[in-house]
Write an enzyme that holds these catalytic residues in place. Structure first.
Site, PDB file in Angstrom:
ATOM      1  N   ARG A 327       0.847  -1.195   0.000  1.00  0.00           N
ATOM      2  CA  ARG A 327       0.000   0.000   0.000  1.00  0.00           C
ATOM      3  C   ARG A 327       0.879   1.240   0.000  1.00  0.00           C
ATOM      4  NH1 ARG A 327      -5.016   1.356   4.097  1.00  0.00           N
ATOM      5  NH2 ARG A 327      -3.418   1.187   5.710  1.00  0.00           N
ATOM      6  N   GLU A 416     -12.822   4.694   0.451  1.00  0.00           N
ATOM      7  CA  GLU A 416     -12.853   5.216   1.810  1.00  0.00           C
ATOM      8  C   GLU A 416     -13.066   6.727   1.868  1.00  0.00           C
ATOM      9  OE1 GLU A 416      -9.079   4.165   3.522  1.00  0.00           O
ATOM     10  OE2 GLU A 416      -7.944   5.001   1.855  1.00  0.00           O
ATOM     11  N   ASP A 444     -11.954   5.669   7.900  1.00  0.00           N
ATOM     12  CA  ASP A 444     -11.643   6.792   7.023  1.00  0.00           C
ATOM     13  C   ASP A 444     -12.903   7.312   6.335  1.00  0.00           C
ATOM     14  OD1 ASP A 444      -8.993   7.913   6.797  1.00  0.00           O
ATOM     15  OD2 ASP A 444      -8.295   5.915   6.303  1.00  0.00           O
ATOM     16  N   ASP A 615      -4.779   3.046  13.989  1.00  0.00           N
ATOM     17  CA  ASP A 615      -3.886   3.652  13.015  1.00  0.00           C
ATOM     18  C   ASP A 615      -4.399   5.054  12.708  1.00  0.00           C
ATOM     19  OD1 ASP A 615      -6.020   3.343  11.285  1.00  0.00           O
ATOM     20  OD2 ASP A 615      -5.050   1.861   9.999  1.00  0.00           O
TER      21      ASP A 615
END
Length: 711
Positions: A327, A416, A444, A615
């Site tokens: 990613r 997202e 998100d 995160d």
């Protein structure tokens, strides 16, 4: 002070240059001079377009803010919202029906449904754990967690608990691989005769489930997913088992995402090289990690493949490792590792080039990761089809630079951001020949939902978001659009993370909803969780489920555009304080590790001491939620400040045993972590799309500069 070197007109941190020329380029067939000249051209061509797209985000948000302020708290009708968004260019017309054309896709993505791990690639131990999580012990997962309803007691092996594990495992075998003459619990021995599994309780009711065998192992396959019955009468478990079964091994994390983004803190060349070097080790197959466990020194490396005799003759080889995505970061952030015309380079451009360059080590070598010859990059936080088209051009230019055939680089699109959700088919159309993955992300997506409608009114509480109309429509839409675009048997439709790693019983009960929803993958927080989640894919044939869902009425755009404003809500002071403290504690608990220790993802105790995987996405939703309530007078600045100070004491106590932890509560003004958390809230309304990265990066760079100055 950073040491920059001028190469092909761009300034490159000397450490990054050394890494690329001495470690990443050798073995690729690309000479440094050609690489740097081509890289510089790519940066000069694409940087202006990247910046233009970011300005368009700001322009659209300004138009939405101005209109929402005029509405004065009146939530618009979804049809009214759609008309407005179409007028300003936020919402585009859907494309004509099409089918994605992605080729050279490995079966782990195209045809095997199963769990997916996401780990920070800069942590070698975590990266290797995820790589090797392709196979996991069901016995260990059941014994060591609360999956059976309770946790194990300390003090060595508990035979009674062990017996419960074995009984659970045999019942699972009865469920997915029933025998013709009784239960697996009554089997006195397993053997293969000819091409059939023979036991004292008959043969397999469905003989086709037998996929292979090797010494001490019987391999079964259900719903294209494998498991091993491990027979070892000499093992401490097997010698107490009437059939000599020592374990049941499940094919678990079919794919894993090596993350350079939300779970990583990498703010400069030094930290980015750590990210890239571990990715390089994974692609070369030589990454290793040493650590102490139970008084012994453990050395971890990539697992080997598994080879079996196959029914009908010949052999069957199964990979011992998860298929890896990487990613990259999104389009927003810059990084001082390279400067272009005196400005920090757009980090996403560098990620695309460097992670693809490194992946050549796999493509030009054993193809241990992708036998199909592809590079799999997840691209997060894109806003709408224009930004997807830009990512496609970036990958085109990267392929040209590295001498790769067109569409070697595949893309995974994170659904997202609101502008992507409402234009999902158009987003997919822009990358139709390289897309392999779409995935929903509650945190998100909710953070962007709050920020987009920040000026309209106070949002409902975070817990209520999970039951809101827009969220269900968003989750359904992701599946509906993916199936309509031809993802079935070609690409992944994914769902989000189970964020409570210590509550596996709850996960077993609830996460089966993801394959039932038509998702052929979903995120889990650990290799153990992957093994337990794999059970769901034996119970649900996702391919069949997708065919069933393809005929349902698609999710309605108007439901996705139902804004979760808390109109007419009157929360009690206790409810407001509870929500505020929960958000503040989560922000502080995450940010203090990010700023002070460079840890981008970890299990952070919440206000009730329940460990949650945190995160930047979790930080985004919490900071945006407080900023929204602050903007609309649900809480005052003094109440937020009091909550932060109160929760700093809680977080300090929760981290008291960490020798590297720096307490915040004694002197909040001196704690850069505390100041960063405060800035995320009080400056949250002004942050681009509500993202946390700019402030987190700035505060960590400040801390590192102070440490360097102090020697």
């Amino acid at each position: 002070m950073r040491d920059y070197q001028l190469i092909s007109g761009i300034e490159v941190d000397a450490r990054l240059r050394s890494f690329l020329e001495d470690e990443a380029l050798p073995g690729t067939g690309i000479d440094p001079a050609s690489f740097w000249s081509g890289f510089a051209r790519l940066l000069r061509e694409l940087t202006p377009e990247n910046k233009r797209l970011l300005r368009k985000r700001e322009t659209l948000q300004a138009a939405i803010d101005a209109r929402n302020e005029e509405l004065k708290g009146r939530a618009p009708d979804p049809a009214e919202e759609a008309a407005f968004l179409r007028e300003i260019g936020y919402l585009v017309d859907p494309p004509a029906p099409f089918t994605i054309g992605t080729g050279n896709v490995d079966p782990e993505i195209a045809s095997i449904a199963g769990p997916q791990l996401v780990v920070p690639v800069n942590n070698a131990r975590y990266a290797l754990n995820a790589l090797n999580a392709r196979w996991g012990s069901l016995y260990d997962a059941l014994y060591g967690t609360d999956a059976m309803g309770s946790l194990p007691s300390g003090g060595g092996y508990d035979p009674e608990r062990g017996a419960r594990v074995i009984a659970w495992g045999r019942a699972f075998l009865d469920e997915i691989a029933p025998l013709t003459g009784g239960s697996h619990a009554d089997v006195a021995g397993y053997r293969v005769k000819g091409d059939a599994l023979v036991t004292s309780c008959g043969t397999l009711a469905d003989p086709s489930l037998l996929a292979g065998w090797r010494d001490g192992c019987i391999l079964l396959r259900r719903n294209n997913l494998h498991l091993e019955i491990v027979v070892d009468p000499q093992h401490r478990i097997g010698r107490e088992d009437r059939a000599g079964v020592a374990d049941i091994q499940l094919e678990s994390a079919i794919t894993a995402i090596m993350d350079c983004e939300d779970s990583v803190a990498a703010v400069d060349a030094e930290e980015k090289i750590g990210v890239y070097r571990n990715w390089l080790g994974l692609m070369r197959g030589d990454l290793s990690a040493s650590f102490d466990k139970g008084g012994s020194r453990i050395q971890r490396r990539a697992a080997e493949d598994r080879v079996y005799q196959a029914p009908g003759g010949g052999t069957l080889t199964l990979k011992g490792r998860s298929l890896l995505f990487v990613r990259n970061v999104g389009h927003l952030m810059t990084n001082p590792m390279i400067r272009l015309d005196g400005e920090e380079v757009q980090e996403g451009l560098v990620d695309a080039v460097v992670t693809s360059l490194i992946a050549l080590q796999d493509l030009n070598g054993r193809r241990a990761n992708s036998p199909a010859g592809s590079i799999y990059i997840v691209k997060p936080k894109m806003h709408g089809p224009e930004e997807a088209a830009f990512a496609n051009r970036l990958f085109d230019r990267t392929e040209d630079l590295l001498g790769l055939p067109r569409h070697t680089i595949k893309i995974g699109v994170m659904d997202e951001e609101r502008r992507t959700s409402v234009n999902l088919a158009a987003v997919i159309a822009e990358v139709r020949d390289r897309i392999v993955f779409i995935n929903t992300g509650f945190l998100d997506r909710t953070g962007d939902e709050i920020h987009t409608s920040m000026q309209l009114g106070p949002m409902i509480r975070k817990g209520e978001m999970k039951c809101s109309a827009w969220l269900k429509a968003y989750e359904d839409n992701n599946v509906d659009v993916g199936l309509a675009c031809g993802f079935h048997g070609r690409a992944q439709i994914g769902k989000g993370m189970w964020a409570i790693p210590d509550r596996m019983a709850d996960m077993l009960a609830q996460k089966i909803a993801h394959p039932q929803a038509g998702a052929n993958t979903a995120w889990v927080p650990s290799p153990t969780a992957a093994t337990l989640h794999a059970i769901h894919y034996h119970r649900v044939d996702v391919a069949v489920r997708q065919r069933e869902l393809a005929g349902r009425p698609p999710a309605r755009l108007h439901e996705i555009l139902t804004i979760p404003v808390a109109s007419g809500r009157n929360w009690s002071p206790d409810e407001v304080r509870e929500e505020l403290d929960n958000n503040a504690q989560g922000i502080l608990g995450y940010v203090v590790r990010w700023i002070d220790q460079g840890v981008g993802c970890s299990k952070v105790p919440d206000v009730h001491d329940v460990g949650l995987m945190e995160d930047r996405a979790t930080c985004r939703i919490s900071s945006q939620h407080i900023a929204n309530w602050l903007r609309h007078g649900i809480v005052s600045r003094s109440e937020v400040e009091a909550s932060l100070e109160r929760m700093a004491r809680v977080v300090d106590a929760q981290n008291a045993v960490d020798p590297f932890y720096r307490p915040m509560a004694p002197d909040p003004a001196a704690s850069l972590a505390f100041q960063a958390a405060s800035a995320l809230i009080f400056g949250g309304e002004r942050q681009p799309s509500g993202y946390t990265e700019p402030l987190l990066h700035a505060h960590r760079l400040k801390l590192k500069a102070a440490a360097q100055e102090a020697g």
